[in-house]
Design an enzyme around this catalytic site. Structure first.
Site, mmCIF file in Angstrom:
data_model
loop_
_atom_site.group_PDB
_atom_site.id
_atom_site.type_symbol
_atom_site.label_atom_id
_atom_site.label_comp_id
_atom_site.label_asym_id
_atom_site.label_seq_id
_atom_site.Cartn_x
_atom_site.Cartn_y
_atom_site.Cartn_z
ATOM 1 N N CYS A 77 38.761 36.493 47.633
ATOM 2 C CA CYS A 77 39.732 35.398 47.700
ATOM 3 C C CYS A 77 40.845 35.793 48.661
ATOM 4 O O CYS A 77 41.248 36.959 48.687
ATOM 5 C CB CYS A 77 40.319 35.129 46.312
ATOM 6 S SG CYS A 77 41.476 33.743 46.270
ATOM 7 N N CYS B 94 39.031 37.686 35.733
ATOM 8 C CA CYS B 94 38.232 37.395 36.913
ATOM 9 C C CYS B 94 38.287 38.549 37.891
ATOM 10 O O CYS B 94 39.348 39.064 38.188
ATOM 11 C CB CYS B 94 38.785 36.176 37.632
ATOM 12 S SG CYS B 94 38.765 34.732 36.623
ATOM 13 N N CYS C 17 46.654 39.035 40.447
ATOM 14 C CA CYS C 17 45.261 38.626 40.218
ATOM 15 C C CYS C 17 44.277 39.663 40.739
ATOM 16 O O CYS C 17 44.380 40.107 41.887
ATOM 17 C CB CYS C 17 45.027 37.289 40.906
ATOM 18 S SG CYS C 17 43.338 36.691 40.769
ATOM 19 N N CYS D 64 47.454 36.250 45.401
ATOM 20 C CA CYS D 64 48.391 36.237 44.271
ATOM 21 C C CYS D 64 48.532 37.669 43.746
ATOM 22 O O CYS D 64 47.521 38.347 43.501
ATOM 23 C CB CYS D 64 47.898 35.312 43.158
ATOM 24 S SG CYS D 64 47.694 33.602 43.702
ATOM 25 N N GLU E 19 30.724 36.571 39.880
ATOM 26 C CA GLU E 19 30.725 36.558 38.415
ATOM 27 C C GLU E 19 30.799 35.144 37.871
ATOM 28 O O GLU E 19 31.390 34.270 38.491
ATOM 29 C CB GLU E 19 31.983 37.251 37.888
ATOM 30 C CG GLU E 19 32.162 38.649 38.358
ATOM 31 C CD GLU E 19 33.531 39.196 37.957
ATOM 32 O OE1 GLU E 19 33.810 40.340 38.306
ATOM 33 O OE2 GLU E 19 34.307 38.476 37.314
ATOM 34 N N CYS F 256 32.616 29.410 33.306
ATOM 35 C CA CYS F 256 33.626 29.522 34.359
ATOM 36 C C CYS F 256 32.933 30.106 35.586
ATOM 37 O O CYS F 256 32.391 31.213 35.520
ATOM 38 C CB CYS F 256 34.739 30.459 33.872
ATOM 39 S SG CYS F 256 35.973 30.833 35.117
HETATM 40 N N1 SAH Z 1 42.144 30.123 42.807
HETATM 41 C C1 SAH Z 1 42.106 29.224 41.700
HETATM 42 C C2 SAH Z 1 41.035 29.524 40.666
HETATM 43 C C3 SAH Z 1 40.758 30.961 40.341
HETATM 44 S S1 SAH Z 1 41.993 31.881 39.473
HETATM 45 C C4 SAH Z 1 43.454 29.144 41.066
HETATM 46 O O1 SAH Z 1 44.358 29.826 41.504
HETATM 47 O O2 SAH Z 1 43.628 28.338 40.154
HETATM 48 C C5 SAH Z 1 41.787 31.327 37.821
HETATM 49 C C6 SAH Z 1 43.042 31.429 36.971
HETATM 50 O O3 SAH Z 1 43.228 32.777 36.505
HETATM 51 C C7 SAH Z 1 44.292 31.063 37.713
HETATM 52 O O4 SAH Z 1 45.150 30.286 36.910
HETATM 53 C C8 SAH Z 1 44.869 32.414 37.995
HETATM 54 O O5 SAH Z 1 46.211 32.330 38.326
HETATM 55 C C9 SAH Z 1 44.576 33.128 36.695
HETATM 56 N N2 SAH Z 1 44.760 34.569 36.760
HETATM 57 C C10 SAH Z 1 44.771 35.367 37.845
HETATM 58 N N3 SAH Z 1 45.025 36.638 37.510
HETATM 59 C C11 SAH Z 1 45.180 36.670 36.183
HETATM 60 C C12 SAH Z 1 45.469 37.691 35.237
HETATM 61 N N4 SAH Z 1 45.635 38.954 35.617
HETATM 62 N N5 SAH Z 1 45.580 37.338 33.930
HETATM 63 C C13 SAH Z 1 45.401 36.066 33.536
HETATM 64 N N6 SAH Z 1 45.114 35.059 34.370
HETATM 65 C C14 SAH Z 1 45.012 35.344 35.687
#
Ligand code: SAH
Length: 351
Positions: free
Chosen positions: A109, A332, A116, A113, A89, A102
């Site tokens: 991944c 995402c 996420c 986390c 995406e 973006c």
């Molecule tokens: N792996 C990288 C980039 C991708 S995640 C990173 O961790 O920075 C992009 C951003 O979206 C990160 O800050 C991530 O923590 C955040 N993110 C993940 N899940 C989310 C959610 N449910 N709501 C809002 N932001 C989220």
């Protein structure tokens, strides 16, 4: 060989092996990235015989656009199908300072986390350089047809950019190249959950690209609980690395902090964050949690405002991110997961 996998220097090296002149790299960058011409026959300043050589050596593939979802606020989400059937995406957002895309860096991944959506599907593979480049080129091309242009690129889509480090750096060099797209380094942001050794490498990069850290928790206990990367690289390693990064590059760091109801959004947690970011000349980007169907919920407006005020009243540069694309699964990974579920369903139905 795929032309859009190559930085201009790598293209020059390859052209020399073909007994071609280095200046062809400039011509090719101008055609492909500036004019966005992918048809060899239309590259009119290159002779027929040279074109034959180039055509035999290089391919210029496109990503297949599977769907584009448009939100009521103008945000557009592109779902691309890759040649091996995987999906990625990219999201195009409209800001007062310009058009920002973006992009994704991996299929899935592995960072895991807990909050996420991207991490629900494990990493299948890294994206190749051209697969990142073409997310940008194809979206820039669509914008040009509307008389607009892409001004900012954020590397914050699906995947962990520093887990695909070499490809991501080549990608940055290609989109930044003045003979091509010429996206200014200060208009490019790469976001990481905190892979310390790669942050060290990144501090040696001679480009003014912005670094964002997905912090989300200001203490190790919680951060390790919800972000497994913190078990390998705890705050006691991450923070000194960021200080060194700042001393070396003088580039301002952005800290991202999702506000999750009753988990990291209390006033005392705001004060912990304040202490953590104080030594840095940083931006803090507070992000309302995108609820993705799990147990994590978005903080109330009241708690978000209170959290914001604790930082703002103490002189921290802080923003509460404007929400975009809520009606189009813009968190995402959501769109891709839906598409893959559809594949799975079809698959099961035909079992
Ligand atoms: N792996 C990288 C980039 C991708 S995640 C990173 O961790 O920075 C992009 C951003 O979206 C990160 O800050 C991530 O923590 C955040 N993110 C993940 N899940 C989310 C959610 N449910 N709501 C809002 N932001 C989220």
């Amino acid at each position: 060989m795929i032309l859009t996998n190559l930085t201009r220097q790598k293209l020059i090296d390859d052209l020399l092996t073909l007994n071609e002149k280095a200046f062809r790299s400039t011509q090719l960058f101008e055609w492909v990235y500036k004019q966005q011409v992918f048809d060899w026959e239309k590259m009119t300043n290159i002779s027929k015989t040279t074109l034959e050589v180039l055509k035999n050596q290089y391919q210029l593939p496109h990503l297949k656009v599977e769907t584009i979802q448009q939100s009521s606020d103008g945000t557009k989400k592109y779902l691309f199908e890759l040649t091996d059937g995987n999906f990625i995406e990219a999201v195009l957002m409209h800001y007062n300072y310009g058009e920002s895309v973006c992009i994704s860096t991996q299929v899935g991944c592995n960072m895991g986390c807990a909050f996420c959506a991207s991490g629900l599907n494990k990493k299948k593979r890294n994206l190749e350089v051209w697969e990142m480049v073409m997310q940008v080129v194809q979206i820039d091309h669509a914008l040009k047809e509307e008389g607009k242009r892409l001004s900012h690129v954020v590397i914050m889509g699906i995947g962990e950019p520093f887990d695909n480090y070499d490809n991501v750096i080549d990608f940055i060099q290609i989109i930044n190249d003045g003979k091509g797209l010429g996206i200014g380094a200060r208009h490019i942001t790469v976001s990481t959950c905190g892979i310390v050794p790669k942050i060290k490498c990144f501090s040696d990069l001679p480009l003014q690209v912005n670094l964002a850290i997905s912090l989300h928790f200001a203490n190790d206990t919680l951060r390790s609980q919800y972000m497994p990367i913190n078990r390998s690289y705890p705050l006691s390693e991450l923070l000194p690395t960021l200080e060194q990064y700042y001393q070396k590059t003088n580039r301002r760091i952005t800290f991202e902090y999702i506000l999750i109801a009753d988990i990291n959004d209390s006033a005392s947690q705001a004060r912990d964050l304040l202490q953590l970011v104080k030594p840095f000349n940083s931006y803090v980007n507070l992000i309302p949690m995108n609820e993705t169907g799990g147990v994590f919920k978005r903080s109330s407006r009241e708690r978000m405002n209170h959290f914001f005020n604790v930082l703002a009243e103490n002189g921290i540069n802080v923003t509460l991110r404007r929400e975009q694309g809520h009606d189009i699964d813009a968190a995402c990974g959501q769109l891709r997961i839906k598409r893959e579920e559809k594949n799975d369903r079809n698959h099961h139905q035909s079992d």
